[in-house]
Scaffold this motif. Sequence first.
Motif, PDB file in Angstrom:
ATOM      1  N   ASN A 321       0.816  -1.208   0.000  1.00  0.00           N
ATOM      2  CA  ASN A 321       0.000   0.000   0.000  1.00  0.00           C
ATOM      3  C   ASN A 321       0.853   1.263   0.000  1.00  0.00           C
ATOM      4  N   ALA A 322       2.043   1.152   0.573  1.00  0.00           N
ATOM      5  CA  ALA A 322       2.945   2.302   0.624  1.00  0.00           C
ATOM      6  C   ALA A 322       3.870   2.391  -0.582  1.00  0.00           C
ATOM      7  N   GLY A 323       3.801   1.410  -1.484  1.00  0.00           N
ATOM      8  CA  GLY A 323       4.650   1.436  -2.670  1.00  0.00           C
ATOM      9  C   GLY A 323       6.097   1.087  -2.400  1.00  0.00           C
ATOM     10  N   VAL A 324       6.319   0.207  -1.421  1.00  0.00           N
ATOM     11  CA  VAL A 324       7.684  -0.223  -1.081  1.00  0.00           C
ATOM     12  C   VAL A 324       7.854  -1.670  -1.542  1.00  0.00           C
ATOM     13  N   PRO A 325       8.833  -1.961  -2.410  1.00  0.00           N
ATOM     14  CA  PRO A 325       9.004  -3.326  -2.924  1.00  0.00           C
ATOM     15  C   PRO A 325       9.334  -4.333  -1.821  1.00  0.00           C
ATOM     16  N   ALA A 326       8.532  -5.388  -1.743  1.00  0.00           N
ATOM     17  CA  ALA A 326       8.752  -6.455  -0.777  1.00  0.00           C
ATOM     18  C   ALA A 326       8.057  -7.704  -1.284  1.00  0.00           C
ATOM     19  N   GLY A 327       8.498  -8.849  -0.820  1.00  0.00           N
ATOM     20  CA  GLY A 327       7.877 -10.096  -1.242  1.00  0.00           C
ATOM     21  C   GLY A 327       8.153 -11.204  -0.251  1.00  0.00           C
ATOM     22  N   PRO A 328       7.317 -12.237  -0.258  1.00  0.00           N
ATOM     23  CA  PRO A 328       7.548 -13.382   0.632  1.00  0.00           C
ATOM     24  C   PRO A 328       8.713 -14.231   0.133  1.00  0.00           C
ATOM     25  N   VAL A 329       9.312 -14.991   1.040  1.00  0.00           N
ATOM     26  CA  VAL A 329      10.350 -15.948   0.660  1.00  0.00           C
ATOM     27  C   VAL A 329       9.646 -17.272   0.392  1.00  0.00           C
ATOM     28  N   ASN A 330       9.362 -17.550  -0.873  1.00  0.00           N
ATOM     29  CA  ASN A 330       8.541 -18.690  -1.260  1.00  0.00           C
ATOM     30  C   ASN A 330       9.354 -19.949  -1.520  1.00  0.00           C
ATOM     31  N   ASP A 331       8.785 -21.094  -1.150  1.00  0.00           N
ATOM     32  CA  ASP A 331       9.292 -22.357  -1.685  1.00  0.00           C
ATOM     33  C   ASP A 331       8.545 -22.619  -2.995  1.00  0.00           C
ATOM     34  N   PHE A 332       8.864 -23.731  -3.688  1.00  0.00           N
ATOM     35  CA  PHE A 332       8.275 -23.949  -5.009  1.00  0.00           C
ATOM     36  C   PHE A 332       6.768 -24.174  -4.944  1.00  0.00           C
ATOM     37  N   ALA A 333       6.286 -24.762  -3.847  1.00  0.00           N
ATOM     38  CA  ALA A 333       4.845 -24.958  -3.716  1.00  0.00           C
ATOM     39  C   ALA A 333       4.133 -23.610  -3.705  1.00  0.00           C
ATOM     40  N   HIS A 334       4.697 -22.661  -2.976  1.00  0.00           N
ATOM     41  CA  HIS A 334       4.110 -21.326  -2.930  1.00  0.00           C
ATOM     42  C   HIS A 334       4.292 -20.596  -4.264  1.00  0.00           C
ATOM     43  N   VAL A 335       5.433 -20.814  -4.925  1.00  0.00           N
ATOM     44  CA  VAL A 335       5.673 -20.154  -6.211  1.00  0.00           C
ATOM     45  C   VAL A 335       4.581 -20.522  -7.207  1.00  0.00           C
ATOM     46  N   PHE A 336       4.340 -21.820  -7.392  1.00  0.00           N
ATOM     47  CA  PHE A 336       3.402 -22.245  -8.428  1.00  0.00           C
ATOM     48  C   PHE A 336       1.942 -22.094  -8.016  1.00  0.00           C
ATOM     49  N   ALA A 337       1.703 -21.785  -6.720  1.00  0.00           N
ATOM     50  CA  ALA A 337       0.345 -21.476  -6.267  1.00  0.00           C
ATOM     51  C   ALA A 337       0.084 -19.971  -6.267  1.00  0.00           C
ATOM     52  N   ASP A 338       1.119 -19.181  -6.470  1.00  0.00           N
ATOM     53  CA  ASP A 338       0.974 -17.723  -6.418  1.00  0.00           C
ATOM     54  C   ASP A 338       0.038 -17.241  -7.533  1.00  0.00           C
ATOM     55  N   PRO A 339      -0.910 -16.365  -7.226  1.00  0.00           N
ATOM     56  CA  PRO A 339      -1.868 -15.929  -8.257  1.00  0.00           C
ATOM     57  C   PRO A 339      -1.222 -15.224  -9.440  1.00  0.00           C
ATOM     58  N   GLN A 340      -0.124 -14.504  -9.216  1.00  0.00           N
ATOM     59  CA  GLN A 340       0.561 -13.844 -10.328  1.00  0.00           C
ATOM     60  C   GLN A 340       1.217 -14.870 -11.245  1.00  0.00           C
ATOM     61  N   VAL A 341       1.854 -15.872 -10.639  1.00  0.00           N
ATOM     62  CA  VAL A 341       2.510 -16.928 -11.412  1.00  0.00           C
ATOM     63  C   VAL A 341       1.464 -17.725 -12.195  1.00  0.00           C
ATOM     64  N   ARG A 342       0.333 -17.994 -11.560  1.00  0.00           N
ATOM     65  CA  ARG A 342      -0.728 -18.737 -12.231  1.00  0.00           C
ATOM     66  C   ARG A 342      -1.328 -17.921 -13.379  1.00  0.00           C
ATOM     67  N   SER A 343      -1.478 -16.614 -13.155  1.00  0.00           N
ATOM     68  CA  SER A 343      -2.052 -15.781 -14.213  1.00  0.00           C
ATOM     69  C   SER A 343      -1.116 -15.676 -15.404  1.00  0.00           C
ATOM     70  N   ARG A 344       0.177 -15.788 -15.164  1.00  0.00           N
ATOM     71  CA  ARG A 344       1.167 -15.737 -16.240  1.00  0.00           C
ATOM     72  C   ARG A 344       1.367 -17.102 -16.893  1.00  0.00           C
TER      73      ARG A 344
END
Length: 409
Positions: A321-344
């Motif tokens: 919301n503040a426009g500061v780049p951040a992200g979770p530290v994902n394992d592969f299960a989280h990577v391929f379940a991520d909505p952005q990854v799925r949409s791509r």
Amino acid sequence: MSALPLSGIRILDLTRVLAGPLSAQMLADLGADVIKIERPGTGDDARAFGPPYLKDPDGRANNNNSFYLCANRNKKSVTVNIASAEGQEIIRELARDCDVFMENYKVGDLKRYRLDYETIRSLNPGIIYCSVTGFGQTGPYAPRAGYDAIFQAMGGLMSVTGHMDGEPGAGPMKVGPSIVDYMTGMNSSIGILAALYHRKANGGVGQHIDVCLLDTVIASLSHWAQIYLLNGQSPPRRGTWGNGGMPAGVFRCADGELMLVAGNDGQFSRACAVLGAPELATNPKFVKNNDRVTNGKEIMAIFAGLFLKHTVAHWLEALENAGVPAGPVNDFAHVFADPQVRSRGMEVKTEHPFESHLSLIRNALTFSGTPVKDYRYPPLLGEHTAEVLASRLGYDAAKLDALKRQGVI
């Protein structure tokens, strides 16, 4: 919709393991007709690099493992024993009407088989001949063999990767995947595409492309290596700390970790506000990024204490919301379940003889006019031998049978 960008380009692929096959796969995805040459009986060395393997319908052992599957889709597999005179002649015949010849044998190995650049060029003057090796075609180390991890070490990547000195587990560390192989494959593809364009624009002239893992890893170190070239000092290992904007690194929260990069002064100021410490943004020690780099340990320690107060989800929402780049530290299960990854659509499905819905990683390029949509499964060993030799070289069933009995194919 237009044909794929490389439709009509023919590639003879004698590469094995990862860097070369990844490059050939990229070109195959883009529409090139790629014939993968494999050793009869055993095939590409990658097929023996260990589990997990696909299970065939009868549960028998096979040679279709993850290492092979990741780098060989959209190709045709033809088995040829290039140690035999007949096998060498088959390769030369196939090369006569190919645009690209790819190989990753030790320097000089193919010359004794008369499959070297000079020989192939004499048969096909327009050939683009790409050699992928560990150390290149020249220099004192040219004859040596090597694998990805060797080049991560020799090229300097491991020296700047890992926990900081003084921390538990400090010392040089290998990057997890075979990243030098992947980057070398990309460089090979770039070189081949450039040479194809040059040939078309300049009268059909072919050339020899020399790509190696050592050159690639050194070039990939970019601003890190440039630090040394600028001041003569090798940069230290920085763990997960960023390479430019500060603060940047992995921070532990109440229930996990996230990665934050405050890449400029504005982002830093907004991050301080999110963390409930807006006064940090006006502290003379932290006002400008150069100040924060100089006082990196202090600002990182302050941020580390603040992040412990809430969960990963809480901080990620507030930082976004503040426009500061951040992200979770994902394992592969989280990577391929991520909505952005799925949409791509980064996970694609293809039909395989052993698996009705085999998952593969999609090509990372997205075209508006010539999208990559065809993901043919990585071929079974020798699956296309008879088809290719019959259609390209005119071999009849009797000749194919004789060559098979002789162990040539």
